[in-house]
Design a protein around this motif. Structure first.
Motif, PDB file in Angstrom:
ATOM      1  N   ARG A 105       0.820  -1.212   0.000  1.00  0.00           N
ATOM      2  CA  ARG A 105       0.000   0.000   0.000  1.00  0.00           C
ATOM      3  C   ARG A 105       0.856   1.265   0.000  1.00  0.00           C
ATOM      4  O   ARG A 105       0.460   2.302   0.502  1.00  0.00           O
ATOM      5  CB  ARG A 105      -0.927  -0.003   1.220  1.00  0.00           C
ATOM      6  CG  ARG A 105      -1.991  -1.092   1.133  1.00  0.00           C
ATOM      7  CD  ARG A 105      -2.868  -1.147   2.364  1.00  0.00           C
ATOM      8  NE  ARG A 105      -4.042  -1.982   2.126  1.00  0.00           N
ATOM      9  CZ  ARG A 105      -5.015  -2.201   3.013  1.00  0.00           C
ATOM     10  NH1 ARG A 105      -4.946  -1.650   4.207  1.00  0.00           N
ATOM     11  NH2 ARG A 105      -6.044  -2.943   2.708  1.00  0.00           N
ATOM     12  N   MET A 106       2.031   1.155  -0.571  1.00  0.00           N
ATOM     13  CA  MET A 106       2.924   2.297  -0.646  1.00  0.00           C
ATOM     14  C   MET A 106       2.978   2.795  -2.095  1.00  0.00           C
ATOM     15  O   MET A 106       2.877   2.000  -3.029  1.00  0.00           O
ATOM     16  CB  MET A 106       4.319   1.906  -0.165  1.00  0.00           C
ATOM     17  CG  MET A 106       4.348   1.352   1.239  1.00  0.00           C
ATOM     18  SD  MET A 106       3.827   2.508   2.511  1.00  0.00           S
ATOM     19  CE  MET A 106       5.297   3.505   2.681  1.00  0.00           C
ATOM     20  N   PRO A 107       3.135   4.130  -2.315  1.00  0.00           N
ATOM     21  CA  PRO A 107       3.242   5.143  -1.279  1.00  0.00           C
ATOM     22  C   PRO A 107       1.923   5.346  -0.539  1.00  0.00           C
ATOM     23  O   PRO A 107       0.849   5.341  -1.140  1.00  0.00           O
ATOM     24  CB  PRO A 107       3.651   6.401  -2.047  1.00  0.00           C
ATOM     25  CG  PRO A 107       3.129   6.172  -3.416  1.00  0.00           C
ATOM     26  CD  PRO A 107       3.235   4.701  -3.662  1.00  0.00           C
ATOM     27  N   ALA A 108       2.011   5.535   0.757  1.00  0.00           N
ATOM     28  CA  ALA A 108       0.822   5.607   1.597  1.00  0.00           C
ATOM     29  C   ALA A 108      -0.107   6.738   1.190  1.00  0.00           C
ATOM     30  O   ALA A 108      -1.333   6.593   1.212  1.00  0.00           O
ATOM     31  CB  ALA A 108       1.233   5.770   3.060  1.00  0.00           C
ATOM     32  N   GLU A 109       0.462   7.888   0.795  1.00  0.00           N
ATOM     33  CA  GLU A 109      -0.371   9.044   0.471  1.00  0.00           C
ATOM     34  C   GLU A 109      -1.288   8.745  -0.719  1.00  0.00           C
ATOM     35  O   GLU A 109      -2.461   9.119  -0.721  1.00  0.00           O
ATOM     36  CB  GLU A 109       0.493  10.267   0.183  1.00  0.00           C
ATOM     37  CG  GLU A 109       1.215  10.822   1.388  1.00  0.00           C
ATOM     38  CD  GLU A 109       2.431  10.010   1.794  1.00  0.00           C
ATOM     39  OE1 GLU A 109       2.845  10.078   2.964  1.00  0.00           O
ATOM     40  OE2 GLU A 109       2.979   9.277   0.935  1.00  0.00           O
ATOM     41  N   ALA A 110      -0.755   8.066  -1.746  1.00  0.00           N
ATOM     42  CA  ALA A 110      -1.574   7.734  -2.912  1.00  0.00           C
ATOM     43  C   ALA A 110      -2.671   6.746  -2.537  1.00  0.00           C
ATOM     44  O   ALA A 110      -3.825   6.877  -2.966  1.00  0.00           O
ATOM     45  CB  ALA A 110      -0.695   7.160  -4.021  1.00  0.00           C
ATOM     46  N   ALA A 209      -0.100  12.433  -3.850  1.00  0.00           N
ATOM     47  CA  ALA A 209      -0.598  11.296  -4.633  1.00  0.00           C
ATOM     48  C   ALA A 209      -0.512  11.557  -6.111  1.00  0.00           C
ATOM     49  O   ALA A 209      -0.367  10.621  -6.911  1.00  0.00           O
ATOM     50  CB  ALA A 209      -2.038  10.993  -4.226  1.00  0.00           C
ATOM     51  N   THR A 210      -0.591  12.827  -6.539  1.00  0.00           N
ATOM     52  CA  THR A 210      -0.559  13.165  -7.960  1.00  0.00           C
ATOM     53  C   THR A 210       0.792  13.678  -8.419  1.00  0.00           C
ATOM     54  O   THR A 210       0.975  13.983  -9.594  1.00  0.00           O
ATOM     55  CB  THR A 210      -1.622  14.232  -8.274  1.00  0.00           C
ATOM     56  OG1 THR A 210      -1.376  15.390  -7.456  1.00  0.00           O
ATOM     57  CG2 THR A 210      -3.026  13.700  -7.980  1.00  0.00           C
ATOM     58  N   SER A 211       1.744  13.764  -7.480  1.00  0.00           N
ATOM     59  CA  SER A 211       3.081  14.258  -7.828  1.00  0.00           C
ATOM     60  C   SER A 211       3.840  13.222  -8.638  1.00  0.00           C
ATOM     61  O   SER A 211       3.748  12.014  -8.379  1.00  0.00           O
ATOM     62  CB  SER A 211       3.864  14.582  -6.546  1.00  0.00           C
ATOM     63  OG  SER A 211       5.228  14.776  -6.836  1.00  0.00           O
ATOM     64  N   PRO A 212       4.635  13.655  -9.643  1.00  0.00           N
ATOM     65  CA  PRO A 212       5.460  12.701 -10.402  1.00  0.00           C
ATOM     66  C   PRO A 212       6.437  11.941  -9.525  1.00  0.00           C
ATOM     67  O   PRO A 212       6.877  10.840  -9.874  1.00  0.00           O
ATOM     68  CB  PRO A 212       6.216  13.604 -11.401  1.00  0.00           C
ATOM     69  CG  PRO A 212       5.409  14.845 -11.505  1.00  0.00           C
ATOM     70  CD  PRO A 212       4.780  15.028 -10.140  1.00  0.00           C
ATOM     71  N   ASP A 213       6.798  12.516  -8.369  1.00  0.00           N
ATOM     72  CA  ASP A 213       7.762  11.863  -7.482  1.00  0.00           C
ATOM     73  C   ASP A 213       7.082  11.031  -6.415  1.00  0.00           C
ATOM     74  O   ASP A 213       7.737  10.503  -5.514  1.00  0.00           O
ATOM     75  CB  ASP A 213       8.634  12.909  -6.784  1.00  0.00           C
ATOM     76  CG  ASP A 213       9.432  13.725  -7.782  1.00  0.00           C
ATOM     77  OD1 ASP A 213       9.850  13.132  -8.797  1.00  0.00           O
ATOM     78  OD2 ASP A 213       9.634  14.932  -7.557  1.00  0.00           O
TER      79      ASP A 213
END
Length: 215
Positions: A105-110, A209-213
């Motif tokens: 479930r990583m990245p957690a923010e997404a 969550a929407t960042s390219p990184d």
């Protein structure tokens, strides 16, 4: 940040810790000899879980450092959040570590930003965290991920000195860990209220969550 945490919570040089490793949660439930005291427990040995002993060891060692006063603690929101955050922080420095259930479930923010509203956990719910035995595995996972993401937000999107000041000033007796005053004090540290702080956290999480990184 890590250096200051060490200054705040590093135990005396003659401190000795006991470290317990159990094969599964049932063994822990049957044999756990240290409930309510300083020794810690690591469970989940076996399968893909075993490769993340490094991450879990950091997580549990954070508890040893931060909960060394036997009758004092913080809100679970930051007690578990800091342990998750630092476990991830150090695990990220070892990208060769194989994937496991912990990274599904990583990245957690997404993952969290994509959750339906009814499955999301608020900061107030994290603060009132019941015992893990009362929660399903999915509910526990979402709480840990949210607490870790929120702690990352405080350290990386806000002034890290503020959360360190809060931690230094708000370690309270266990009977007060779920008090509304303790949660309100966290928001006041940022000159806001808890609802506004949560809205900003959720906006930050969506941006991550929407960042390219993000990955």
């Amino acid at each position: 940040m890590v250096a200051r945490l060490g200054e705040l919570y590093l135990p005396p040089s003659d401190t000795r810790f006991e470290y317990f490793l159990y094969a599964n949660p049932q063994d822990k439930a049957d044999l756990f000899p240290c409930h309510g005291s300083s020794p810690t427990v690591l469970t989940g040995v076996g399968g893909r879980y075993e490769v993340h002993h490094f991450r879990l060891s950091v997580h549990e060692l954070v508890h040893l450092y931060t909960l060394r006063e036997p009758h004092l603690g913080w809100s679970q929101l930051l007690t578990e959040g800091l342990a998750v955050y630092l476990g991830d922080y150090y695990a990220a420095q070892h990208p060769e570590t194989p994937a496991s259930e912990l990274t599904d479930r990583m990245p957690a923010e997404a993952f969290l930003a994509a959750l339906p509203q009814e499955r999301q956990v608020s900061l107030a719910q994290l603060h009132a965290w019941p015992t893990n035995a009362e929660l399903s595995e999915d509910e526990r996972s979402i709480r840990y991920l949210t607490a870790g993401a929120f702690t990352r937000y405080l350290f990386e999107a806000r002034d890290p000195a503020l959360v360190l000041d809060y931690l230094e000033q708000h370690q309270v007796p266990w009977s007060q860990l779920r008090s509304q005053a303790l949660l309100d004090a966290l928001a006041e540290t940022y000159s806001t209220d808890i609802d506004s702080l949560e809205r900003d956290f959720r906006r930050w999480m969506a941006s991550q969550a929407t960042s390219p990184d993000a990955g």
